[in-house]
Design a protein around this motif. Structure first.
Motif, PDB file in Angstrom:
ATOM      1  N   PRO A 129       8.829   0.713  -2.166  1.00  0.00           N
ATOM      2  CA  PRO A 129       8.181   1.925  -1.627  1.00  0.00           C
ATOM      3  C   PRO A 129       9.061   3.149  -1.868  1.00  0.00           C
ATOM      4  O   PRO A 129      10.272   3.028  -1.980  1.00  0.00           O
ATOM      5  CB  PRO A 129       8.056   1.645  -0.134  1.00  0.00           C
ATOM      6  N   PRO A 130       8.458   4.342  -1.943  1.00  0.00           N
ATOM      7  CA  PRO A 130       9.257   5.562  -2.102  1.00  0.00           C
ATOM      8  C   PRO A 130      10.246   5.735  -0.947  1.00  0.00           C
ATOM      9  O   PRO A 130       9.940   5.409   0.191  1.00  0.00           O
ATOM     10  CB  PRO A 130       8.213   6.674  -2.078  1.00  0.00           C
TER      11      PRO A 130
ATOM     12  N   ARG B 224      -3.465   0.822  -3.677  1.00  0.00           N
ATOM     13  CA  ARG B 224      -2.492   1.286  -4.653  1.00  0.00           C
ATOM     14  C   ARG B 224      -1.091   1.049  -4.102  1.00  0.00           C
ATOM     15  O   ARG B 224      -0.748   1.479  -3.004  1.00  0.00           O
ATOM     16  CB  ARG B 224      -2.705   2.768  -4.919  1.00  0.00           C
ATOM     17  N   ALA B 225      -0.274   0.340  -4.857  1.00  0.00           N
ATOM     18  CA  ALA B 225       1.127   0.082  -4.532  1.00  0.00           C
ATOM     19  C   ALA B 225       1.840  -0.098  -5.860  1.00  0.00           C
ATOM     20  O   ALA B 225       2.213  -1.203  -6.227  1.00  0.00           O
ATOM     21  CB  ALA B 225       1.268  -1.138  -3.633  1.00  0.00           C
TER      22      ALA B 225
ATOM     23  N   SER C  46       4.077   3.901   2.925  1.00  0.00           N
ATOM     24  CA  SER C  46       4.239   2.808   1.978  1.00  0.00           C
ATOM     25  C   SER C  46       4.844   1.581   2.643  1.00  0.00           C
ATOM     26  O   SER C  46       5.772   1.681   3.437  1.00  0.00           O
ATOM     27  CB  SER C  46       5.139   3.233   0.823  1.00  0.00           C
TER      28      SER C  46
ATOM     29  N   ARG D 175       0.862  -1.187   0.000  1.00  0.00           N
ATOM     30  CA  ARG D 175       0.000   0.000   0.000  1.00  0.00           C
ATOM     31  C   ARG D 175       0.894   1.231   0.000  1.00  0.00           C
ATOM     32  O   ARG D 175       2.010   1.201   0.489  1.00  0.00           O
ATOM     33  CB  ARG D 175      -0.961   0.012   1.169  1.00  0.00           C
ATOM     34  N   ASP D 176       0.357   2.316  -0.554  1.00  0.00           N
ATOM     35  CA  ASP D 176       1.076   3.579  -0.607  1.00  0.00           C
ATOM     36  C   ASP D 176       0.407   4.664   0.239  1.00  0.00           C
ATOM     37  O   ASP D 176       0.832   5.797   0.221  1.00  0.00           O
ATOM     38  CB  ASP D 176       1.184   4.085  -2.054  1.00  0.00           C
ATOM     39  N   GLU D 177      -0.650   4.323   0.961  1.00  0.00           N
ATOM     40  CA  GLU D 177      -1.312   5.326   1.787  1.00  0.00           C
ATOM     41  C   GLU D 177      -1.488   4.803   3.208  1.00  0.00           C
ATOM     42  O   GLU D 177      -1.326   3.621   3.476  1.00  0.00           O
ATOM     43  CB  GLU D 177      -2.669   5.732   1.196  1.00  0.00           C
TER      44      GLU D 177
ATOM     45  N   SER E 134       5.610   9.096   4.246  1.00  0.00           N
ATOM     46  CA  SER E 134       5.117   7.962   3.454  1.00  0.00           C
ATOM     47  C   SER E 134       4.694   6.808   4.358  1.00  0.00           C
ATOM     48  O   SER E 134       5.394   6.448   5.299  1.00  0.00           O
ATOM     49  CB  SER E 134       6.209   7.475   2.505  1.00  0.00           C
TER      50      SER E 134
ATOM     51  N   ARG F 208       5.505  -2.893   1.723  1.00  0.00           N
ATOM     52  CA  ARG F 208       5.420  -4.012   0.801  1.00  0.00           C
ATOM     53  C   ARG F 208       5.701  -5.290   1.588  1.00  0.00           C
ATOM     54  O   ARG F 208       6.511  -5.288   2.503  1.00  0.00           O
ATOM     55  CB  ARG F 208       6.454  -3.921  -0.323  1.00  0.00           C
TER      56      ARG F 208
END
Length: 91
Positions: free
Chosen positions: A63-64, A57-58, A72, A43-45, A70, A74
């Protein structure tokens, strides 16, 4: 190798519900025989409840970086086959 993903979500009262149970297909590469990565979750949120357990959303593989705000994450188990063994040449 078989990887199983069990996904939970939460109803409006915060009670956990199983919303998915499936096997994850490996990501492989001909350039690295014996390599397999399994994209379990990402996830990115920031997490929020209640949620329905649907994929988030990923987009990026990683991740950034360098973003303290962030959220984020994984989860990706990876396997490699053992190296081949050979007898070293004698001097």
């Amino acid at each position: 190798m078989t990887i199983r993903r069990v996904v939970t979500g939460h109803d409006c009262r915060g009670k956990a519900r199983v919303v998915g149970d499936d096997e994850v297909e490996p990501i492989t590469s001909e350039l690295m025989p014996g390599y397999a990565a399994y994209r379990l979750w990402g996830r990115d949120e920031r997490p929020a409840f209640p949620d329905d357990g649907s994929p988030r959303r990923a987009e990026a593989y990683y991740p950034p970086r360098n973003d303290p705000a962030s959220w984020s994450t994984r989860s990706r188990p990876v396997t490699w086959s053992p190296p081949t063994t050979s007898t070293p040449p004698r001097p």
